[in-house]
Enzyme design. Sequence first.
Site, PDB file in Angstrom:
ATOM      1  N   ALA A 217      84.304   2.000 -46.158  1.00 20.36           N
ATOM      2  CA  ALA A 217      83.133   1.955 -45.269  1.00 20.36           C
ATOM      3  C   ALA A 217      83.508   1.249 -43.965  1.00 20.36           C
ATOM      4  CB  ALA A 217      81.989   1.210 -45.953  1.00 20.36           C
ATOM      5  N   ASP A 218      83.297   1.900 -42.835  1.00 21.51           N
ATOM      6  CA  ASP A 218      83.539   1.235 -41.554  1.00 21.51           C
ATOM      7  C   ASP A 218      82.258   0.530 -41.109  1.00 21.51           C
ATOM      8  OD1 ASP A 218      81.925   3.289 -40.715  1.00 21.51           O
ATOM      9  OD2 ASP A 218      83.534   4.423 -39.749  1.00 21.51           O
ATOM     10  N   SER A 219      82.307  -0.096 -39.927  1.00 23.33           N
ATOM     11  CA  SER A 219      81.165  -0.914 -39.503  1.00 23.33           C
ATOM     12  C   SER A 219      79.898  -0.067 -39.340  1.00 23.33           C
ATOM     13  CB  SER A 219      81.483  -1.635 -38.195  1.00 23.33           C
ATOM     14  OG  SER A 219      81.789  -0.688 -37.184  1.00 23.33           O
TER      15      SER A 219
ATOM     16  N   ALA B 104      79.128   2.644 -41.051  1.00 26.28           N
ATOM     17  CA  ALA B 104      78.608   2.969 -42.384  1.00 26.28           C
ATOM     18  C   ALA B 104      77.802   1.791 -42.930  1.00 26.28           C
ATOM     19  CB  ALA B 104      79.754   3.325 -43.327  1.00 26.28           C
TER      20      ALA B 104
END
Lengths: 98, 332
Positions: A48-50, A52
């Site tokens: 998960a990136d920022s 997400a």
Amino acid sequence: MPAETHVVPDPLDRDQIFTIVRDLLVDILELDPEAITEGKSFKDDLGADSLALVELVEALEEELSERTVGFRIEDEDLADLKTVRDAVDFVHSQLQAR
Amino acid sequence: MLPIAVDAMGGDRAPDEILAGALEASRLGFPVVLVGPEGLEGRGDLPLFVASEVIAMDDDPAKSVRTKKDSTLVRAAEAVRDGRASAMVSAGNTGATMASALLRMGRIKGVSRPAIATPIPVPGGSPTVLIDAGANAEVQPEWLVQFAQMGSVYAKHRFGVSSPRVGLLSIGEEPGKGDTLRKEAYELLSRAGGINFIGNVEGRDVMTDDVDVVVTDGFTGNVVLKTLEGGMRTLVRALLAAFSSKPEYKEHADVLLPALLPLYDAVDPDSTGGAVLLGVDGVCIISHGSSSARAIVNAIKVAADMVEHGMVDEIRAAIAAQPLPEATSSSE
């Protein structure tokens, strides 16, 4: 006035909160539910990136504001949420405090 | 067609160039609605969706979308979500445009991450679609398969390429070339259905007619895009300097200009009309920050083209038909 308007829903227990977080993550990250356990790191294990995480936070706010008016996760708190457990604990403590 | 929502305050040359572009597009017959502050001047008789805040070029993308809920970008994305606009166009903060579209319109079901598709001009041929040109700096190999699927749909419906050739950007043509990401992605792309994967391609192939869709991560894609744009600009400047260096050269150059100008036009970023965010549940065009009125007109044309071709539904169908392949490596 109908009696039901005064009914306050029971506070969510930890398991229920985990289920909500997991289901939202399944939807946002396109993962199988089994892949999401409490010990998983958002970034390293779930990819998960920022953005997400912001999707998760907005979805949680929408989901929980129906039960708890004005439920909100501040950006400063978001930075501390590294694992699924962190998120569940945070939401749990926020709901308990209300 | 519902109007195309244009962020009047996004970009280095906003609002003047944006308004000039929007007015020109309207004059050409495209339905346009501006999104900007109340009392915005110079908009002629264009309708306006009022938004009181502006997300600056250097604002943090995700945070600004959460804190500036009445910003032009957020309101433009909401207009698409709520069925009051058919598409959004912005030359503003790229990250915030992507965040607004993603958080307000949502993702198409099954799409892991939206990606930016940018057409790279190929003189004499149909443009090459570069995807991802900057949305996801870090990617997983499976995402590249979806980028290939979405890029193929885009090349097919926008540029009429019947079976777009998909190349994976790497540092050599052989399958074993590249880093771990490229090797894993190669394997997945080879097995993926619904795309015409032709193997690895190199940077030098991007502006040729040998490939239709070039797939890469957003970091590399953005470096490629900016390198090409910078290279083109330098080359054109050097040519013009050479042509005017002696009177006799200039005479001959004047004869050649009618042939050279269309070529210059073909490689000018303003003429491609900006990039498209693929994978979100709505049409979102990201024009570059220095967009001129001409770039905005072209971006609006691209938006209209995407809406008319039903691109979002085409991508939805392609993703539903080809679920993500299982990764071979153990990432757990």
